[in-house]
Structure formats: C-alpha cells, structure tokens
Design an enzyme around this catalytic site. Structure first.
Site: not given
Ligand code: AMP
Length: 399
Positions: A8, A89, A178, A239, A382
C-alpha cells in the site's frame, strides 16, 4: 508454496506485508514512512520484534530497494526470485476495473488517468508500482482497487442528480471506497454464521480515521456511503461527511477562500477535529467526553447518529438486515461507538450484549440471542485480500 507481497503505497509511505500462500501466514510486515526525507523511518517486524531505523530515503524506488535488500540480509528470503507476486492497493479504479487486474502498460495508464478523481492516492500508488516493476521485472504485479467491490451498485444509486454531462464529461458519480475491507468482512461474517454469503443481507461499517458503510446483498455491494471521493458519507476523523454543498459557496465568500480551499477544510479540518476542536482521534474524544467536554460528546454523537441513519436507510434498501459488522480502528476498538450505534437501532429489534461488546480485539458477536439482527466485531484484513487476489489474478496456483 507462494510468497506474495501486499503493498500500500501512499504519497510519502509504503506499507508492506509478505504472505506465505495459500496458508495465509504472515512472513513479515512493516512500513516505510517520510519517504523523501533524510530522516525517513523504516520499520519491519522480524520474528515478532519491531525493528525501526531512521535513514535517508529519497523516493519510493529507494524504499523498495531498501526493503528487498533487507529481506535478504535478515535471511527472510534467500533470493528475491522467491517472491512470486506483488499486489498493490489502488484507491480509485473508476468504472474501468470491476475486479483486480494484472498490471500492464494499459493498466498503468488508466490508473494515471484516474488520478483526476484521486489526486492524492493514485499517483502515489503508481510510484509504488513502478518501484516494484523496476526492482522485480519478472514478477507479476496485480492492482486491487478499493472501488471494485462497489461496481455492482445500480445506476440509480451511483448517479448524482446533477447535470448529466458532468457524468459523461468528467465521470462524476459515486464510486465508494474501502471496498476490499467491506468485501473481506462480509465474506468473513458469512463464514462465521455458517451460511452462504449469497443468502445474506449484511451492513459493513468500516470505521477508522476514514470511515464508510456498505450494504451487501448476496455478497454484492448495493450501496455505500462514500462517493466520488472519500469525503461523502458519515463524519470522520477530519472529514465532514455529508453537508449541504451550498456551505462551500457561503464560506468561500465569507472567508475569501477558493472552492478548493474550502473543500480542503472539509477534508482535513472538519469531522471529529472540526466539531470538537480537540482531536481527530476518537480515543481523545472519548477521554474528553469522560471529563465533561461538551463538544467532544457532540462530535461522537453526530457520528453515531449518522452511522445509525445510514444503517436505517440500508435496512430499507436490503429489505432487512441479517448482520451488522464493525471493523477498522474505531469499529474494532470502541465499545462506546458500537453500543451507541446499536442502541439507536432498537426499532429494528437490535439488542446489544453489553459484556460481549466490552471485549477487545477479536472476532466477537455483540448482540444477544434475542436480537433480530446479529452484530459482530470482525478485524479487517485488506492486505490478505490483496494477497489472495494476486494469487487468483496472476493464476499463480496453476503455475
Ligand atoms: P484506522 O484508520 O482503521 O487505522 O483507525 C484509526 C482510528 O481508530 C484512530 O484515529 C482512532 O480514532 C481509532 N481507534 C483506535 N483505537 C481505538 C480505541 N481503543 N478506542 C477508540 N478508538 C480507537
């Protein structure tokens, strides 16, 4: 036996996890941080011990070279040819990639083209891909997209009610994020309850510093809370999540800021941080709330309310819910968040098992036997999904 590296790459970081497949054991993992600095951090886990070095790392190629040399010098690999595949990723795959894909020139070009939708992420992923292609030219590289799992959404779900030309000209639509995590925990939930995924209606809540929710029907995503970018949906660490878009115009006038500057504030200075004025980390907010800080409590309440609102909406879309899954930093660790969300869903027949909910860091069912909806904590993975997809897409099992 196959050795697969899951990667990643961020703008100044590179996370890695080396798996032995198909057994799915982790051989080693770590992270390079502050890439581009004279005092970058290189961290690797060897035999359970975390080893951290501070050293200059000019760019991602140097980071990858450092990592590969280290794998040899520490005896983790005896030769680089032992690495059978590398999985990357990628945050934004647009409409091009409904599944993971073997990386070639065309794929690289499309990831580059999609950088307009993910300007912080896709270019960083490409630097990681290029660094591995350079260091291991004969090894298959696979791209695993955060957006792929959400490609099964209907047009009425992914289209915004905006001028249609914005979609045709600029690809403006909901893509979600995600996806790899939502897919993993949905599959795991089916396995845990011992029922086929195809039969189940699942809501997956990935609640980390970035947070999103997905409605999964028969294993397919039918809706998710993030949109064109990760800004849409529930409030997060920094956010805002959903707001009236008119706020952008009002604040840009009032504070003499460009639209881009206001959106930057919506991304980086809003959410938990904006409301509380204390921190983007829910641990700090929970500590603040315990001391009576009203704005910390408000930030946490806003998030729980919005999560419950989404789950309510997905109850309608899925025509019922069998399972709710909590995952990622907050979902896996905050019993307060899980309790608060589930208590807002009593009308759906949800009943929290307080004792189970207070357990930490493991797969656990957190609703009672009488609960009409079952809820679980399931740690996400992940990197494992990336490793699995690398084996599948590069057809490594057949070689
Ligand atoms: P992630 O993005 O999945 O790594 O999640 C990171 C976030 O998880 C942090 O910013 C914290 O807000 C949250 N988190 C981690 N541990 C805890 C905890 N024990 N209690 C509450 N929140 C936590």
């Amino acid at each position: 036996m196959l050795k697969i590296m899951a990667v990643n790459a961020g703008s100044s970081s590179l996370k890695f996890k080396l798996f032995m497949m198909p057994g799915e054991e982790v051989i080693t993992e770590g992270i390079v941080e502050r890439i581009g600095w004279d005092d970058a951090y290189y961290t690797i886990v060897v035999n359970g011990d975390k080893i951290k070095e501070v050293l200059p790392i000019k760019n991602h190629s140097v980071a990858v070279r450092r990592l590969l040399d280290d794998l040899i010098s520490r005896g983790i690999l005896s030769d680089l040819s032992e690495i059978n595949g590398v999985g990357h990723r990628i945050v934004q795959g647009g409409s091009y990639f409904p599944d993971s894909v073997l990386i070639d020139e065309d794929v690289v070009q499309k990831i580059d083209e999609l950088a307009e939708l993910a300007p912080l992420h896709n270019p960083a992923h490409l630097t990681g891909i290029k660094a591995f292609l350079e260091a291991l030219p004969d090894v298959p590289n696979v791209a695993v997209f955060d957006t792929s799992f959400h490609q099964t959404m209907d047009e009425e779900t992914y289209m915004y009610a905006l001028p249609y030309e914005w979609f045709t000209k600029y690809k403006i639509r909901k893509y979600g994020a995600h996806g790899t995590s939502h897919k993993y925990v949905a599959m795991k939930a089916a396995q845990i309850v011992g029922r086929p995924l195809e039969e189940l209606k699942i809501v997956t809540c990935h609640l980390g510093n970035g947070a999103s929710i997905a409605a999964v029907k028969g294993g397919k995503c039918i809706d998710t809370s993030m949109g064109l970018t990760p800004l849409e949906g529930i409030p997060m660490g920094t956010r805002s999540g959903n707001i009236d878009p008119a706020v952008v115009g009002v604040i840009s006038e009032a504070e003499n800021l460009t639209a881009a500057e206001v959106v930057d504030i919506l991304n980086k200075k809003s959410g938990y941080l904006g409301v509380s004025g204390v921190s983007n980390d829910s641990r700090d907010l929970e500590a603040g709330m315990a001391k009576g800080n009203r704005r910390c409590k408000l930030a946490l309440d806003i998030q729980s309310k919005r999560i419950a609102d989404y789950i309510g909406s997905y109850f309608i879309q899925l025509e019922g819910i069998d399972i709710i899954v909590f995952t990622a930093g907050i979902g896996e660790n905050s019993s307060r968040c899980r309790r608060d969300v589930l208590n807002r869903l009593k009308v759906l027949g949800v009943e929290v098992d307080e004792e189970a909910n207070n357990k930490q860091r493991q797969i656990v069912e957190i609703t009672t036997k009488n609960s009409k909806v079952r809820a679980f904590v399931i740690p996400t993975n992940e990197e494992l999904m990336i490793a699995r997809d690398t084996v599948r897409i590069a057809r490594l099992c057949e070689k």
